[in-house]
Enzyme design. Structure first.
Site, short mmCIF file in Angstrom:
data_model
loop_
_atom_site.label_atom_id
_atom_site.label_comp_id
_atom_site.label_asym_id
_atom_site.label_seq_id
_atom_site.Cartn_x
_atom_site.Cartn_y
_atom_site.Cartn_z
N TYR B 112 4.00 2.48 -1.16
CA TYR B 112 4.90 1.66 -0.35
C TYR B 112 5.99 2.50 0.28
O TYR B 112 6.50 3.44 -0.35
CB TYR B 112 5.59 0.60 -1.22
CG TYR B 112 4.75 -0.59 -1.56
CD1 TYR B 112 4.58 -1.63 -0.65
CD2 TYR B 112 4.13 -0.69 -2.80
CE1 TYR B 112 3.83 -2.74 -0.98
CE2 TYR B 112 3.37 -1.81 -3.13
CZ TYR B 112 3.22 -2.83 -2.21
OH TYR B 112 2.48 -3.92 -2.53
N HIS B 164 -4.01 -5.55 -2.02
CA HIS B 164 -3.40 -6.84 -1.72
C HIS B 164 -2.38 -6.72 -0.60
O HIS B 164 -1.83 -5.65 -0.35
CB HIS B 164 -2.72 -7.44 -2.96
CG HIS B 164 -1.58 -6.62 -3.47
ND1 HIS B 164 -1.76 -5.51 -4.25
CD2 HIS B 164 -0.24 -6.72 -3.27
CE1 HIS B 164 -0.58 -4.96 -4.53
NE2 HIS B 164 0.36 -5.67 -3.95
FE LIG Z 1 2.36 -5.03 -4.07
#
Ligand SMILES: [Fe+2]
Lengths: 199, 246
Positions: B112, B164
């Protein structure tokens, strides 16, 4: 067998996770500029009518630790009790704010105008309040609660009166610390656990 | 405020069995962060039945294209190109038009772009990881993105998140607010994941698994996955305007 209903079941919630800020508050995540315009930066614009107030607090877990990764959203009417979009609503009040626990200290601040009272469907007047929704890693479905104010008359509010254990009402009431300043902690679990809503 | 018939009447009380419980011992962070006392259940009122609305003026040109939005069209992100599309509906099976849908995700390596993510998979200089759009009059939305990578996370000894995409949806009322996650058909990690497993009803978990949708895939360009989302609905009967008890 019976007839089949033509209703659907709500999509199940999943935790917002630790990186919710990437999608909702890019600047907080360290990604300033991801969007030209981030939503929910303030619930009021300059010139909003009413008393500008600042509510500070922490989101506290069952061990007493303040979460560093909680994100909150608030929704409220203007100082006259009108929601955005209603006739006569203050155009300077969007009513919606996104704010987060500070990643170092866990403290959050919501700067807004004090909302006006709003009539419930039953006709009863509700005491002034701000709706709050809390998400974070470890919270499987967003938690709903409300901020009421200790310097307002809360005695006939229908929601507060529905709380059987009246000793828990104080968990929904912001404490005034100075002119225009309030504190409000959200306690997820344990002693003084906040009253969370299913509404 | 909306005049649509489906925007009148109280919100249908939430079916809590459709959702994960707050406390789940296998998802360790939920243990200290789950309320112990019961929720206070009440019929919705103006505070829950109204909500923020967002128009197209907030959107930038690239907001729904995660392959290109971080560089504003200068260079594409690394990864398997996919279209994610579907409809936002309510419990009455009606479309939810003109509502904001926000997504965020890891890059193709499972990393991320967040100041707190320290996983050693590399950042992609051309991938930010967030996108947003507004549903059309039929409740339909589309994103172009890359397939996110699975990633390890500290929970039990060796837990991995399946691929996801996180979704945030507003609806037309603050009481409809929902955050969830979309999974990908065929991912063997879904049924090993303690976060997916917080949903106790297998049929409900399956509603988060997007099927491959070859009818939307573009040859020589991208695959497609379909993900429909259902928000709370509002009760609509001819008796809603009657006085209490009548
Ligand atoms: Fe996540």
């Amino acid at each position: 067998m019976v007839q089949k209903l033509d209703t659907l079941i709500e999509t199940p919630s999943q935790t917002a996770g630790p990186y919710v800020h990437i999608g909702c508050m890019p600047t907080y995540a360290g990604n300033a500029g991801a969007y030209d315009l981030e939503i929910g930066e303030s619930p009021i614009a300059d010139g909003a009518q009413g008393e500008v107030i600042e509510i500070t607090g922490e989101v506290i877990d069952g061990t007493g630790w303040a979460l560093r990764d909680a994100m909150m959203e608030s929704w409220q009417p203007d100082a006259a009790g009108k929601f955005p979009g209603q006739a006569g609503a203050d155009p300077k009040v969007s009513g919606y704010c996104r704010f987060a626990a500070d990643s170092e200290t866990g403290k959050f601040t919501l700067r807004t105008v004090k909302p006006g009272a709003v009539q419930a469907r039953s006709g009863a007047m509700q005491a002034p309040h701000i709706s709050v929704w809390v998400v974070a890693r470890g919270i499987n479905i967003g938690l709903q609660t409300r901020i009421y104010f200790e310097d307002e008359d809360n005695s006939t509010d229908p929601l507060l009166n529905r709380i059987e254990q009246q000793n828990r009402v104080q968990t929904l009431i912001a404490k005034k610390t100075a002119e225009g300043k309030y504190t409000f902690n959200i306690v997820l679990q344990g002693d003084n656990e906040t009253v969370f809503l299913d509404i | 405020m909306s005049d649509r018939i489906q925007d009148r009447g109280p919100l249908i009380p939430r079916n809590r069995a459709a959702h994960p419980p707050a406390y789940d011992i296998d998802y360790k962070t939920s243990v200290p962060r789950s309320p112990r006392w019961s929720l206070l259940s009440l019929e919705s009122g103006p505070s829950e039945e109204t909500g923020p609305t967002f128009g197209h003026e907030i959107l930038g040109e690239w907001d729904n294209n995660l392959i290109m939005n971080w560089t504003r069209g200068k260079a594409p992100a690394v990864g398997e190109r996919i279209l994610v599309h579907g409809r936002v509906l309510d419990e009455n099976a009606r479309p939810v038009p003109h509502t904001l849908v926000e997504i965020w995700q890891a890059n193709a390596g499972g990393r991320y772009r967040h100041k707190k993510d320290t996983y050693f998979a590399p950042l992609d200089p051309n991938f930010g990881g967030c996108g947003r759009t507004i549903t059309d009059e039929n409740g339909y939305y589309e994103f172009l993105t890359i397939r996110p990578g699975a990633y390890p996370w500290p929970n039990r000894g060796n837990d991995w998140r399946p691929m996801h995409i996180h979704f945030s949806i507003f609806g037309h009322a603050f009481g409809q607010r929902l955050i969830s996650q979309m999974y990908f058909e065929g991912d063997p990690l879904i049924y090993r994941c303690p976060i997916a497993a917080t949903i106790k009803d297998r049929g409900q978990l399956d509603t988060l698994v997007a099927p491959l949708d070859m009818a939307k895939a573009r040859p020589m360009d991208f695959l497609a996955y379909k993900f429909d989302i259902v928000l709370r609905g509002r009760r609509q009967t001819m008796f809603e305007n009657k006085l209490e008890g009548m």
